[in-house]
Design an enzyme around this catalytic site. Structure first.
Site, PDB file in Angstrom:
ATOM      1  N   GLU A 164      37.293  33.782  37.614  1.00 20.76           N
ATOM      2  CA  GLU A 164      36.967  34.415  36.339  1.00 20.76           C
ATOM      3  C   GLU A 164      38.009  35.444  35.907  1.00 20.76           C
ATOM      4  O   GLU A 164      38.176  35.702  34.715  1.00 20.76           O
ATOM      5  CB  GLU A 164      35.583  35.045  36.380  1.00 20.76           C
ATOM      6  CG  GLU A 164      34.428  34.038  36.417  1.00 20.76           C
ATOM      7  CD  GLU A 164      34.088  33.562  37.821  1.00 20.76           C
ATOM      8  OE1 GLU A 164      34.866  33.843  38.758  1.00 20.76           O
ATOM      9  OE2 GLU A 164      33.046  32.893  37.976  1.00 20.76           O
ATOM     10  N   PHE A 188      18.523  37.520  42.583  1.00 21.72           N
ATOM     11  CA  PHE A 188      19.708  36.772  42.998  1.00 21.72           C
ATOM     12  C   PHE A 188      20.769  36.816  41.890  1.00 21.72           C
ATOM     13  O   PHE A 188      20.486  36.507  40.748  1.00 21.72           O
ATOM     14  CB  PHE A 188      19.336  35.321  43.324  1.00 21.72           C
ATOM     15  CG  PHE A 188      20.525  34.483  43.699  1.00 21.72           C
ATOM     16  CD1 PHE A 188      21.251  34.762  44.845  1.00 21.72           C
ATOM     17  CD2 PHE A 188      20.935  33.436  42.889  1.00 21.72           C
ATOM     18  CE1 PHE A 188      22.370  34.000  45.182  1.00 21.72           C
ATOM     19  CE2 PHE A 188      22.042  32.667  43.227  1.00 21.72           C
ATOM     20  CZ  PHE A 188      22.769  32.954  44.369  1.00 21.72           C
ATOM     21  N   GLN A 189      21.971  37.215  42.257  1.00 17.35           N
ATOM     22  CA  GLN A 189      23.097  37.327  41.338  1.00 17.35           C
ATOM     23  C   GLN A 189      22.832  38.270  40.167  1.00 17.35           C
ATOM     24  O   GLN A 189      23.381  38.106  39.079  1.00 17.35           O
ATOM     25  CB  GLN A 189      23.556  35.945  40.854  1.00 17.35           C
ATOM     26  CG  GLN A 189      24.097  35.112  42.025  1.00 17.35           C
ATOM     27  CD  GLN A 189      24.883  33.901  41.598  1.00 17.35           C
ATOM     28  OE1 GLN A 189      24.625  33.319  40.550  1.00 17.35           O
ATOM     29  NE2 GLN A 189      25.826  33.488  42.429  1.00 17.35           N
ATOM     30  N   LYS A 213      19.164  35.145  30.870  1.00 20.98           N
ATOM     31  CA  LYS A 213      18.979  33.696  30.790  1.00 20.98           C
ATOM     32  C   LYS A 213      17.804  33.323  29.878  1.00 20.98           C
ATOM     33  O   LYS A 213      17.882  32.368  29.110  1.00 20.98           O
ATOM     34  CB  LYS A 213      18.759  33.142  32.198  1.00 20.98           C
ATOM     35  CG  LYS A 213      18.796  31.632  32.261  1.00 20.98           C
ATOM     36  CD  LYS A 213      18.765  31.124  33.703  1.00 20.98           C
ATOM     37  CE  LYS A 213      18.902  29.619  33.735  1.00 20.98           C
ATOM     38  NZ  LYS A 213      18.864  29.092  35.108  1.00 20.98           N
ATOM     39  N   MET A 254      58.983  45.843  43.808  1.00 24.12           N
ATOM     40  CA  MET A 254      58.936  47.165  43.207  1.00 24.12           C
ATOM     41  C   MET A 254      58.439  48.211  44.198  1.00 24.12           C
ATOM     42  O   MET A 254      58.919  49.345  44.220  1.00 24.12           O
ATOM     43  CB  MET A 254      58.044  47.146  41.960  1.00 24.12           C
ATOM     44  CG  MET A 254      58.040  48.443  41.189  1.00 24.12           C
ATOM     45  SD  MET A 254      59.706  48.951  40.710  1.00 24.12           S
ATOM     46  CE  MET A 254      59.852  48.181  39.097  1.00 24.12           C
TER      47      MET A 254
HETATM   48  C1  LIG Z   1      46.643  44.143  41.540  1.00 28.74           C
HETATM   49  C2  LIG Z   1      47.766  45.026  41.933  1.00 28.74           C
HETATM   50  N1  LIG Z   1      47.900  45.422  43.210  1.00 28.74           N
HETATM   51  C3  LIG Z   1      48.923  46.219  43.572  1.00 28.74           C
HETATM   52  C4  LIG Z   1      49.837  46.659  42.657  1.00 28.74           C
HETATM   53  C5  LIG Z   1      50.975  47.569  43.066  1.00 28.74           C
HETATM   54  N2  LIG Z   1      52.272  46.912  42.845  1.00 28.74           N
HETATM   55  C6  LIG Z   1      53.029  47.162  41.758  1.00 28.74           C
HETATM   56  S1  LIG Z   1      54.447  46.262  41.713  1.00 28.74           S
HETATM   57  C7  LIG Z   1      54.074  45.550  43.184  1.00 28.74           C
HETATM   58  C8  LIG Z   1      55.011  44.550  43.811  1.00 28.74           C
HETATM   59  C9  LIG Z   1      55.086  43.289  43.072  1.00 28.74           C
HETATM   60  O1  LIG Z   1      55.763  42.361  43.873  1.00 28.74           O
HETATM   61  P1  LIG Z   1      56.156  40.936  43.311  1.00 28.74           P
HETATM   62  O2  LIG Z   1      55.002  40.309  42.632  1.00 28.74           O
HETATM   63  O3  LIG Z   1      56.781  40.147  44.393  1.00 28.74           O
HETATM   64  O4  LIG Z   1      57.213  41.286  42.165  1.00 28.74           O
HETATM   65  P2  LIG Z   1      58.646  42.004  42.304  1.00 28.74           P
HETATM   66  O5  LIG Z   1      58.452  43.474  42.194  1.00 28.74           O
HETATM   67  O6  LIG Z   1      59.234  41.626  43.623  1.00 28.74           O
HETATM   68  O7  LIG Z   1      59.422  41.466  41.149  1.00 28.74           O
HETATM   69  C10 LIG Z   1      52.860  46.019  43.699  1.00 28.74           C
HETATM   70  C11 LIG Z   1      52.282  45.615  44.980  1.00 28.74           C
HETATM   71  C12 LIG Z   1      49.639  46.243  41.321  1.00 28.74           C
HETATM   72  N3  LIG Z   1      50.445  46.639  40.329  1.00 28.74           N
HETATM   73  N4  LIG Z   1      48.608  45.429  40.980  1.00 28.74           N
END
Ligand SMILES: Cc1ncc(C[n+]2csc(CCOP(=O)(O)OP(=O)(O)O)c2C)c(N)n1
Lengths: 188, 568
Positions: B50, B112-113, B162, B474
């Protein structure tokens, strides 16, 4: 802390389930500190009215008003403390009156305030006061040495003076839940 | 007409012009799924999670400006929407989410749910409803669409028990105006505000425009451009404002903020007037508020009155629709010239260009920046790009200039990894004639890659570019700068993406050198279906410039010029 630091916001809200929750949730989410929040019905069954008092040094009333304005169920908002207004707080104070000295003291203090004794017995009395918040506070302060055993306050309600009227002509499209004619001020 | 609640829902969606909805069935929403069989005009897209439904609705909305619709069952179906709703809320994206709820009699019994989804989503929706009476249903759905798309747009959730879906009533569509007494989005500025703004524009010697997402949503690109050209005011863009002004326009300086162009950030800091249009001074664009643009007067136009004076105190705050307000201002805006200021900004830009990684010897490495730059080149700079979150997102913002609105879709406010692929699928439904690219990292892609199956089942074509650096890039960059290179939990194992794609029946290709990039774009274009391309890039690339979180906007970490030593 003087009255000058206080700001008073009045909001007209739809009388629907969950509206108080939305307002409270907004304050929590935006980290707004409020001194008091009251809600009650108006002369129109589908509209309730809230009065919110904040300490301007901690939370800007204008920000509260701007955020309340965004809530769909808030029909209108006004910072009433920007212009002349009337405000009242009501307190019930239960004090010790188990000797002649305390009974006398309570009676004398009440004479100097817009307060009255609404219940009195051999052990305790209940004093009711309806006045501006600072006057209520002054009375409480004076009663303290005698011995306050229980206290309740309604929180401030307020209204702008003169012909500036905060009202709404709004009628809901479907009158829900009002069939039996009893209108409730819904809580959460 | 005697209709069930479920049929009323479908009838109302039809009236709202809904052509597609993204969802997943379950017990509490089954009556509405059954009613769908009578409304074949509205296409239902079966997602795999979802969260994907909410992101698809969001992507559809961002690509078209129309309301996107997601639908889910009660309980876990509803909670799975939450991240998508939060994403839409933070970026003011108009979506309507419909959820099933347990029957009214069971509400409050931990049935439930059963989940209190209106309670859960209260702070992350623009508004939400629990429909308690079938007679309110049509009004509610009309209101939901109206609230979602007008004013400052945002997500609205409608939770329908529902038994309300099953109840039959004599139905007549409620024509006539919507009565929402407490909902009055501001529109125009008053004369005093206009005069005050004009006065500041007249006096300014070093003005800068900060253009945000509001320009796109208000459709005010032309007005923005006219203001900029008439008074020769350079334009800087927020991440979500990209596309508000063609980036090849001489007065467009680029993106501001944490990974923005240094020239933009310097210009903002040195300006004597900021004109902020449809943006909200997010901490990612201001850096340290105490030292933010210290010598400027400030004009702020935003449709949301609570944004004015929220983060940055302004001299002239106008709560209004940015297009309406600009149209009011423009006839009075004087022609002006600021040659010295413009030259100063050019110098900053030139200095920035010299530090560009594209001028570095790549020594056999493939840089993410090169991939994005070449994707830009070979797609003619005209694709709809949808990013995930991370380094690749910032690289896209830096190396893929956009020329028109609604062509960059990205999760800015919430920074939601997993947004890219589903939002791209949603965007393609909204803009079937456009070339849609999902540009994602190896980490974020794996959060929602189950939607590959959705793309194939629905026969929708998006081109997926995975920039695989084998790291949560990042976060690794932050660890390198601020945690002495302790790469805790950022190296990332991934499946063989090409084989993975093939398992879904998706044509795929792996790119390991720059000379294959053109071919990869041709490969993507040669297939009718969704295509996946994995770009195996340098593991430890750094996105420069960078304003460390909370630092002064002008104190950026910069890449040294080729041959220069790294600043320490
Ligand atoms: C749902 C979620 N969890 C954690 C983060 C923290 N976060 C920001 S950038 C990043 C790394 C992203 O890695 P990747 O998808 O490999 O992209 P890259 O930076 O290597 O281009 C993380 C873990 C986030 N923004 N969103």
């Amino acid at each position: 802390m003087t009255e000058n630091h206080k700001q008073t916001v009045v909001a007209l809200v739809e009388n629907k389930p969950g509206v108080l929750n939305r307002v409270a949730s907004l304050f929590r989410r935006r980290n707004f500190n409020v001194d008091s929040l009251t809600v009650g019905r108006t002369h129109k069954p589908h509209i309730s009215r809230m009065t919110i008092v904040v300490d301007a040094a901690r939370t800007d009333g204008r920000r509260i008003a701007a955020n309340l304005f965004k809530l769909v169920n808030v029909i209108d908002v006004k910072l009433v403390s920007e212009e002349p207004y009337v405000s009242r707080d009501l307190a019930l104070v239960k004090v010790r009156t188990d000797d002649a000295e305390s009974r006398n003291a309570v009676t004398l203090i009440c004479e100097r305030y817009p307060a009255r004794i609404v219940d009195i017995g051999t052990k305790v009395a209940i004093i009711e006061i309806t006045a501006q918040e600072d006057i209520v506070e002054a009375l409480i302060h004076e009663l303290e040495p005698i011995g306050i055993v229980e206290l309740v306050r309604t929180g401030v309600v307020a209204m702008g003076r003169g012909v500036r009227i905060l009202d709404a002509d709004y009628e809901p499209p479907v009158m829900m839940g009002h069939e039996n004619g009893s209108y409730q001020v819904y809580g959460v | 007409m005697l209709l069930t609640g479920a049929e009323i829902v479908m009838e109302c969606l039809l009236r709202e012009g809904v052509e597609v909805m993204f969802g997943y069935p379950g017990g509490a929403i089954l009556p509405t799924y059954d009613a769908m069989t009578k409304y074949p005009q509205i296409r239902h897209v079966l997602v795999r999670h979802e969260q994907g439904a909410a992101h698809m609705a969001d992507g559809y909305a961002r690509a078209t400006g129309r309301v996107g619709v997601a639908i889910a069952t009660s309980g876990p179906g509803a909670t799975n929407l939450v991240t998508g709703i939060g994403t839409a809320m933070m970026d003011s994206s108009p979506i309507v989410c419909i959820t099933g709820q347990v029957p009214r009699g069971a509400i409050g019994s931990d049935a439930f749910q059963e989940i209190d989804i209106t309670g859960i989503t209260l702070p992350i929706t623009k508004h939400n409803y629990l429909v308690n009476d079938v007679r309110e249903l049509a009004y509610t759905i009309r209101e939901a669409f109206h609230i979602a798309r007008t004013g400052r747009p945002g997500p609205v959730l409608v939770d329908i028990p529902k038994d309300v879906q099953n109840e039959k009533i004599e139905f007549e569509y409620p024509e006539g105006p919507i009565r929402l007494p407490g909902y009055r989005p501001p529109s125009a500025a008053d004369d005093d505000q206009l005069a005050a703004a004009l006065e500041l524009i007249q006096q300014a010697k070093r003005p800068v425009i900060l253009a945000g997402h509001g320009i796109l949503m208000a459709g005010a690109s032309n007005e923005l451009r006219e203001l900029s050209e008439r008074a020769q005011i350079p334009v800087t863009l927020t991440l979500l404002g990209k596309g508000a002004m063609p980036e090849n326009h001489p007065l467009c300086v680029g993106m501001m903020g944490m990974h923005g162009a240094a020239a933009c950030n310097y210009a903002i800091q040195e300006a004597d007037l900021l004109i902020a249009l449809g943006m909200r001074f997010d901490d990612r664009v201001t850096g340290n508020l105490k030292t933010y643009s210290p010598n400027s007067r400030k004009i702020h136009v935003d449709i949301d009155p609570s944004e004015i004076n929220k983060n940055v105190k302004v001299d002239v705050g106008i709560a209004g629709d940015v297009r309406t307000v600009l149209a009011q201002l423009l006839p009075h805006v004087p022609s002006k010239q600021h040659p010295e200021w413009i030259t100063q900004i050019r110098d900053w830009q030139e200095d920035g260009d010299e530090r560009d990684i594209l001028h570095y010897e790549s020594e056999g490495k493939l840089f993410g920046a090169q991939v994005i730059n070449d994707l830009w080149k070979y797609t003619g700079g005209d694709a709809v790009t949808v990013t995930d979150v991370g380094q690749h997102q910032m690289l896209e913002a830096q190396y893929y200039p956009h020329q028109r609105p609604e062509t960059l879709l990205t999760s800015g406010g919430l920074g939601t990894m997993g947004f890219g692929l589903p939002a791209a699928i949603g965007a393609k439904f909204g803009k079937p004639d456009e070339e849609v690219w999902a540009i994602v990292g190896d980490g974020g892609f794996q959060m929602t890659m189950c939607e590959l199956a959705t793309a194939m089942q629905e026969g929708v074509k998006v081109n997926i570019a995975i920039l695989n650096n084998a790291f949560l890039g990042m976060v690794r960059q932050w660890q390198e700068f601020f945690y002495e290179e302790r790469y805790q939990a950022t190296p990332m194992y991934s499946p063989d993406f090409v084989k993975l794609a093939e398992a879904f029946g998706i044509p795929a290709m792996r790119v390991t050198s720059r000379d294959q990039i053109e071919e990869s774009v041709n490969f993507a274009r040669s297939h009718e279906t969704t295509v996946l391309i994995e770009y195996v890039i340098e593991k430890e690339e750094i996105v420069y410039p960078m304003v460390p979180a909370g630092a002064d906007l002008h104190n950026m970490l910069r890449r040294p010029k080729p041959g220069e030593k790294q600043q320490s």
